[in-house]
Enzyme design. Structure first.
Site, short mmCIF file in Angstrom:
data_model
loop_
_atom_site.label_atom_id
_atom_site.label_comp_id
_atom_site.label_asym_id
_atom_site.label_seq_id
_atom_site.Cartn_x
_atom_site.Cartn_y
_atom_site.Cartn_z
N CYS A 7 1.13 -0.98 -0.09
CA CYS A 7 -0.06 0.09 -0.29
C CYS A 7 0.81 1.15 0.08
CB CYS A 7 -0.69 0.21 0.93
SG CYS A 7 -2.59 -1.24 1.48
N CYS A 8 0.73 2.26 -0.80
CA CYS A 8 0.95 3.29 -0.80
C CYS A 8 0.20 4.44 -0.57
CB CYS A 8 2.29 3.42 -2.37
SG CYS A 8 1.42 3.25 -3.48
N ASN A 9 0.41 6.09 -1.31
CA ASN A 9 0.03 7.11 -1.12
C ASN A 9 -1.20 6.82 -2.82
OD1 ASN A 9 0.42 8.62 0.26
ND2 ASN A 9 2.07 9.39 -0.56
N ILE A 39 -3.44 3.23 -0.21
CA ILE A 39 -3.51 3.11 1.16
C ILE A 39 -5.05 3.25 1.22
CG2 ILE A 39 -3.44 5.55 1.85
CD1 ILE A 39 -1.97 2.17 4.04
#
Length: 100
Positions: A7-9, A39
């Site tokens: 998960c990232c921005n 995310i």
């Protein structure tokens, strides 16, 4: 088959790392599915994950994600491994977390 969710921005910055991880898994004969999501979609997209890794830029969400998934291993990716796109290291970390 093991499922690893990153998960990232926005989901895009992690796509290159995911490709490196997939390549490392293939070379090592490790059967796994590796995907990346923003995310904001973690609650929905990570529910069937075996391990959840957060990009360093969203590490502040770690407590929230651990609370959402109390029975899953959740950790932030080491900034150096993320920044240098060390897919093999991140894969190794994910596998170790699943086996712990």
């Amino acid at each position: 088959m093991r499922k690893i969710v990153l998960c990232c921005n926005a989901g895009m910055s992690t796509s290159m790392l995911v490709e490196k991880m997939r390549k490392a898994a293939k070379e090592q004969g490790i059967a796994c599915e590796i995907t990346a999501y923003p995310i904001a979609e973690a609650e929905e997209k990570a529910k069937d994950a075996d391990v959840i890794l957060l990009g360093p830029q969203v590490r502040y969400e770690l407590k929230k994600i651990k609370k959402l998934f109390p029975h899953k291993p959740v950790e932030a990716i080491a900034p150096a491994d993320y920044g240098m796109l060390r897919g093999e290291n991140v894969l190794k970390t994910a596998i170790a977390m699943m086996e712990a």
